[in-house]
Design an enzyme around this catalytic site. Sequence first.
Site, PDB file in Angstrom:
ATOM      1  CB  ALA A  27      39.787  46.940  51.745  1.00 49.97           C
ATOM      2  N   GLY A  28      37.977  45.608  49.394  1.00 52.65           N
ATOM      3  CA  GLY A  28      37.136  46.458  48.150  1.00 52.65           C
ATOM      4  C   GLY A  28      35.948  46.520  48.746  1.00 52.65           C
ATOM      5  N   GLY A  48      36.213  38.098  40.585  1.00 51.81           N
ATOM      6  CA  GLY A  48      37.279  38.560  39.946  1.00 51.81           C
ATOM      7  C   GLY A  48      37.117  38.471  39.020  1.00 51.81           C
ATOM      8  CG  ASN A  49      34.024  39.730  35.931  1.00 53.83           C
ATOM      9  OD1 ASN A  49      33.952  39.353  36.462  1.00 53.83           O
ATOM     10  ND2 ASN A  49      32.981  40.606  36.458  1.00 53.83           N
ATOM     11  CG  ASP A  94      25.672  35.370  36.119  1.00 55.15           C
ATOM     12  OD1 ASP A  94      25.625  36.473  36.115  1.00 55.15           O
ATOM     13  OD2 ASP A  94      26.553  35.286  35.850  1.00 55.15           O
ATOM     14  CG  HIS A 127      29.798  36.798  35.416  1.00 54.92           C
ATOM     15  ND1 HIS A 127      28.499  37.082  35.949  1.00 54.92           N
ATOM     16  CD2 HIS A 127      31.057  37.827  36.031  1.00 54.92           C
ATOM     17  CE1 HIS A 127      28.872  37.512  36.199  1.00 54.92           C
ATOM     18  NE2 HIS A 127      30.099  38.285  36.544  1.00 54.92           N
TER      19      HIS A 127
HETATM   20  P1  NAX Z   1      36.939  46.902  44.127  1.00 54.53           P
HETATM   21  O1  NAX Z   1      37.046  47.480  43.248  1.00 54.53           O
HETATM   22  O2  NAX Z   1      35.932  47.802  44.799  1.00 54.53           O
HETATM   23  O3  NAX Z   1      37.308  46.388  45.068  1.00 54.53           O
HETATM   24  C1  NAX Z   1      38.179  44.869  44.738  1.00 54.53           C
HETATM   25  C2  NAX Z   1      39.415  44.995  45.792  1.00 54.53           C
HETATM   26  O4  NAX Z   1      40.774  44.214  45.410  1.00 54.53           O
HETATM   27  C3  NAX Z   1      40.260  46.402  45.496  1.00 54.53           C
HETATM   28  O5  NAX Z   1      40.248  46.928  46.898  1.00 54.53           O
HETATM   29  C4  NAX Z   1      41.465  46.306  45.259  1.00 54.53           C
HETATM   30  O6  NAX Z   1      42.789  47.212  46.175  1.00 54.53           O
HETATM   31  C5  NAX Z   1      41.967  44.965  45.329  1.00 54.53           C
HETATM   32  N1  NAX Z   1      42.738  44.386  44.828  1.00 54.53           N
HETATM   33  C6  NAX Z   1      43.457  44.535  43.585  1.00 54.53           C
HETATM   34  N2  NAX Z   1      43.840  43.647  43.188  1.00 54.53           N
HETATM   35  C7  NAX Z   1      44.860  42.676  43.927  1.00 54.53           C
HETATM   36  C8  NAX Z   1      45.460  42.037  44.527  1.00 54.53           C
HETATM   37  N3  NAX Z   1      46.198  41.569  43.148  1.00 54.53           N
HETATM   38  N4  NAX Z   1      45.596  41.160  45.604  1.00 54.53           N
HETATM   39  C9  NAX Z   1      44.660  41.037  46.404  1.00 54.53           C
HETATM   40  N5  NAX Z   1      43.573  42.665  46.346  1.00 54.53           N
HETATM   41  C10 NAX Z   1      43.945  42.835  44.785  1.00 54.53           C
HETATM   42  O7  NAX Z   1      35.627  45.451  43.503  1.00 54.53           O
HETATM   43  P2  NAX Z   1      34.437  44.807  43.843  1.00 54.53           P
HETATM   44  O8  NAX Z   1      32.910  46.212  43.795  1.00 54.53           O
HETATM   45  O9  NAX Z   1      34.790  44.536  45.075  1.00 54.53           O
HETATM   46  O10 NAX Z   1      34.383  44.095  42.537  1.00 54.53           O
HETATM   47  C11 NAX Z   1      35.331  42.395  42.637  1.00 54.53           C
HETATM   48  C12 NAX Z   1      35.783  42.337  41.229  1.00 54.53           C
HETATM   49  O11 NAX Z   1      34.382  41.465  41.415  1.00 54.53           O
HETATM   50  C13 NAX Z   1      35.581  42.856  40.672  1.00 54.53           C
HETATM   51  O12 NAX Z   1      36.656  41.573  38.861  1.00 54.53           O
HETATM   52  C14 NAX Z   1      34.318  42.717  39.643  1.00 54.53           C
HETATM   53  O13 NAX Z   1      34.242  42.442  37.991  1.00 54.53           O
HETATM   54  C15 NAX Z   1      33.617  41.228  39.985  1.00 54.53           C
HETATM   55  N6  NAX Z   1      32.600  40.646  39.874  1.00 54.53           N
HETATM   56  C16 NAX Z   1      32.083  40.004  39.415  1.00 54.53           C
HETATM   57  C17 NAX Z   1      30.679  39.760  39.706  1.00 54.53           C
HETATM   58  C18 NAX Z   1      30.719  37.956  39.010  1.00 54.53           C
HETATM   59  O14 NAX Z   1      29.407  37.727  39.291  1.00 54.53           O
HETATM   60  N7  NAX Z   1      31.701  37.030  39.004  1.00 54.53           N
HETATM   61  C19 NAX Z   1      29.455  40.105  39.469  1.00 54.53           C
HETATM   62  C20 NAX Z   1      29.587  41.708  40.374  1.00 54.53           C
HETATM   63  C21 NAX Z   1      31.757  42.047  40.157  1.00 54.53           C
HETATM   64  O15 NAX Z   1      31.568  42.802  39.230  1.00 54.53           O
END
Ligand code: NAX
Length: 326
Positions: free
Chosen positions: A13-14, A130-131, A159, A187
């Site tokens: 849902a993110g 997820g980071n 990247d 990353h």
């Molecule tokens: P959002 O905060 O919009 O969405 C994250 C979603 O994950 C939320 O809906 C939350 O409820 C859910 N969530 C949290 N804990 C959870 C769990 N244990 N099980 C299932 N769902 C869970 O973040 P968003 O912009 O979608 O980014 C998600 C992740 O991608 C972040 O960690 C962000 O840092 C990372 N990124 C990684 C990138 C990459 O190139 N590797 C680039 C983009 C982004 O920064």
Amino acid sequence: MSEPKRIAVTGAAGQICYSMLFRIANGDIYGPDQSVSLQLLEITPALGLLEAVKMELDDCAFPLLHDVVCTDDAKVALKDVDAALFVGAKPRGPGMERKDLINDNGKIFSALGQTLNEVGNPECKVVVVGNPANTNAYILKANAPNMNPRNITALTRLDHNRAISQLAAKTGSRIGEINKMVIWGNHSTTQVPDITWATIGGKKATDAVDTAWAHDTFIPTVAKRGAAVIDARGSSSAASAANGVVDHMASWIQGTPEGDWVSMAVPSDGSYGIDEGLIYSFPVTCKNGEYTIIDDLTVTDTIKEKMLASQAELNEERDTVKALLS
Ligand code: NAX
């Protein structure tokens, strides 16, 4: 049409997923002849929002979308999946150190690794978004010994795409003319975007730009692009990250074109002296659903030094989460 491919997506849902799920349902990962089932995971408070995402997926009437499951139970989401896209993670909160984020998210990824180990298909293709993505993938791998470790990867394709875009803009060339870009390492801001082998319309990119630009402008611009997007947008890259995930999986599953490669963070096989098992970004080619690390490039001393610095950061992150590496 064959059986649908099952794809688990966490954090569904993110922001990133709001751009990504519609692309997957449209066939952008498995291609136009393969139906897909989505198994979407969220934390309990976000299930209402997730239902809204499902409503919109339904309203698109995608011919390739077989069914959508929404759940807060990782055992349901990860059951028998062919691919698992781990996007969900906690964002860095005010006053939080990178170390705190690593520990908090590390706990999420050790639990998910254990569940995947229990209910997952051992050949499932995993990408962690997820980071801190590389270290989360490392934790997941350590907690999922039944899974094929080669298939636990992390995202550096965003990247890679950013690097191509910067080089195209600098040289006034088209994206499609650029091949053989490389992202080495983590990353994070220690990543090493490298144009040594890049070509523009078949000609060496290094003949089109000077070394000072490649080292002093190109590398930091690509490495800090995520922060630049946050500054401009007020939140982190979403649509471009979603596109990176789709590209990563599509290349892995459908293959890379002849004469080109892509960057993927995968368990190191010791190539370039990088510690075996570390989730490190390398150039890879893909064919028949398998990736192969390009292991015979001669890197310059300057790039090698940066590659080792990125490795050192990954080792530090690994040491921070030692307790989660069961
Ligand atoms: P959002 O905060 O919009 O969405 C994250 C979603 O994950 C939320 O809906 C939350 O409820 C859910 N969530 C949290 N804990 C959870 C769990 N244990 N099980 C299932 N769902 C869970 O973040 P968003 O912009 O979608 O980014 C998600 C992740 O991608 C972040 O960690 C962000 O840092 C990372 N990124 C990684 C990138 C990459 O190139 N590797 C680039 C983009 C982004 O920064």
